[in-house]
Design an enzyme around this catalytic site. Structure first.
Site, mmCIF file in Angstrom:
data_model
loop_
_atom_site.group_PDB
_atom_site.id
_atom_site.type_symbol
_atom_site.label_atom_id
_atom_site.label_comp_id
_atom_site.label_asym_id
_atom_site.label_seq_id
_atom_site.Cartn_x
_atom_site.Cartn_y
_atom_site.Cartn_z
ATOM 1 N N GLU A 193 -1.756 1.776 8.541
ATOM 2 C CA GLU A 193 -1.524 0.676 9.494
ATOM 3 C C GLU A 193 -0.067 0.594 9.964
ATOM 4 O O GLU A 193 0.545 -0.484 9.932
ATOM 5 C CB GLU A 193 -1.964 -0.656 8.878
ATOM 6 N N GLU A 210 -11.003 1.567 6.704
ATOM 7 C CA GLU A 210 -11.051 0.214 6.124
ATOM 8 C C GLU A 210 -11.994 -0.606 6.983
ATOM 9 O O GLU A 210 -11.790 -0.727 8.200
ATOM 10 C CB GLU A 210 -9.676 -0.465 6.107
#
Ligand code: AHR
Length: 496
Positions: free
Chosen positions: A173, A292
């Protein structure tokens, strides 16, 4: 309610379902590892300190690949802290979750857990505060034969044979301002390209995952992905997608219509990857790694995400209900419907932290989402068929019109697996399943998860939501059943 038809044809196939879409994710976060999978003090601990009760429950999920060690954690993690004699490993302040990290669980413990559960390991390197070279060294530690510095360190720690880690994530991320070492796309792309180059030069067999956007809500969504993919080029085998969803407005019909948005996210990121491929006249296509995904909105932010300097604090401990389980089914149905592009996906996470399993002392609880994942994962093999749904629909608040039925199907030799979610909140759904060029002869097995949308398991009432056998099919060439409202049914049919 008017009848719904699920029409299938064996020739209308999408692609072989990648078993790796049934992956998981284990992060050094809260009680995920300590008090979760690893708890040497527990009465359930094996000789390696792993909880055998947790391992037995995880085994039921038949996960195939598990990502480690984060997550946000990875962007401040120095892998050398987590190897060697345990009593010599440093205890460090962990910044992503403001916790105390003793490093008593590290690379070799993770690999040992993977071997117990037949998981392929998937490691995420630190491209936040770490360097591309540190990432490369970790790969040498894991995958190189003995005879060089870091591989010899692995041997000294007890593993002469390489760990053979097949998939490596180039950070986590990195588009998010919350990420340690967050930088603009151009700068991340340079770091990732440098790391991927050195890593490939160390082991040409690995696959790499470039950080894509952390959510479709990010202001840089798709522009980030394009920039990164253009710079990394053929050094990226996959681009990552993340998605956490919730029913913040308590609109269950809308929550259950999320499949439209999940489909759109997959198709948009795939379009971006194909755009870059075409622009670069490349023969190589980056596939999608949805590394995710889950429902996560109640135990989010504030005290739920701040460990206050403690060891194994209770963070992100989401309690899941039936509607959440159905949304987990929607995610998996979407991955199956996009079997041609989604090749890896990781349920985030495994235990205690937004997990299908909770522990309390030596007790263990299976949450509603545990059953949704297990029902589909245990029927994962085969070729995804293009589902044509013909039946009533409704208009959702934010995702447009969707049919009450959400479905996917997998053809496996003379067996057909069908996953059907009835998102009607009030009424049964009369459903007919037809394979145009084949006859369904009987239901070999069928399970259902149903009840009231907010029903949830607890340590006091552990079986409020669980999969039970479903015997409602009448099969005679086609298959018909009345599916209860708010239900997920997973069925394996025999073909004649
Ligand atoms: O899974 C919890 C967190 O969600 C991860 O650490 C991070 O990558 C994401 O924001």
């Amino acid at each position: 309610m008017e009848r719904t038809f699920l029409e299938l044809h064996s020739k209308y196939s999408i692609a072989e379902v990648s078993p790796w879409i049934f992956g998981g994710f284990l992060e050094h976060l809260g009680r995920s590892i300590y008090e979760g999978v690893f708890d040497p003090q527990s009465v359930h601990a094996d000789n390696d300190g792993m909880r055998t009760d947790v391992i037995a429950a995880l085994a039921e999920l038949e996960m195939t690949i598990v990502r480690y060690p984060g997550g946000n954690f990875t962007s401040g993690y120095h892998w050398l802290d987590g190897i060697g004699p345990r009593d010599q490993r440093p205890t460090v302040r962990e910044l992503a979750w403001q916790s105390l990290e003793p490093n008593t669980f590290g690379t070799d413990e993770f690999i040992s857990l993977c071997r117990k559960l037949n998981w392929q390991p998937m490691l995420a390197v630190n491209l936040g505060t770490g360097t591309p070279e540190e990432a490369r060294n970790w790969l040498e530690y894991c995958n190189s034969p003995v005879g060089s510095r870091f591989a010899d360190l692995r041997r000294d720690n007890g593993s002469t044979d390489p760990h053979h880690v097949p998939v490596w994530c180039l950070g986590n991320e990195m588009d998010g301002p919350w990420q340690l070492g967050h930088v603009p796309a151009e700068q991340y792309a340079i770091r990732a390209q440098q790391a991927a180059k050195m890593m490939r030069d160390t082991d040409r067999s690995i696959a790499t995952v470039a950080c894509g956007s952390s959510s479709p809500a990010m202001p840089t969504y798709l522009e980030w992905d394009r920039t990164v993919l253009e710079h990394i080029g053929s050094l990226a085998d996959y681009v990552s997608l993340h998605r956490y969803v919730g029913n913040e407005s308590d609109d269950t019909a809308d929550f259950l219509a999320l499949s439209a948005s999940i489909d759109a996210q997959i198709e948009s990121v795939d379009a971006c990857a194909r755009y870059v491929q075409a622009k670069q006249r490349s023969r190589k296509r980056a596939y999608l790694c949805f590394d995710e995904w889950n429902v996560w909105y109640r135990a989010r932010g504030g005290p739920h995400a701040d460990g206050q300097g403690k060891f194994a604090p209770a963070l992100l401990e989401e309690i899941y209900n039936l509607e959440d389980a159905l949304v987990v089914g929607l995610f998996l149905n979407s991955f199956i419907r996009h079997a041609d592009v989604v090749k890896i996906a990781n349920l985030a996470q495994l235990v205690n932290v937004i997990g299908p399993i909770l522990t309390r002392g030596d007790e263990l609880l299976k949450q509603s989402i545990f059953y949704a994942f297990r029902m589909i994962s245990t029927r994962k093999h085969g070729v995804a068929l293009r589902p044509h749904v013909d039946g009533p629909s409704y208009t959702s608040t934010s995702h447009g019109d969707v049919t009450f039925l959400d479905a996917s199907a997998i053809l496996d030799g003379n067996q057909l697996h069908v996953f059907a979610i009835n998102r009607n909140l009030e009424t049964h759904m009369p459903l007919k399943v037809r394979l145009a060029d084949g006859a369904l002869t009987r239901a070999l097995s069928s399970e259902i998860l149903t009840g009231t949308p907010k029903a949830a398991n607890s340590f006091d009432d552990p079986n409020a939501v669980r999969a039970v056998p479903f015997d409602g099919w009448s099969v005679d060439g086609t298959a018909s059943a009345d599916l209860p409202p708010v239900s997920l049914t997973a069925t394996t049919f025999e073909l004649g």
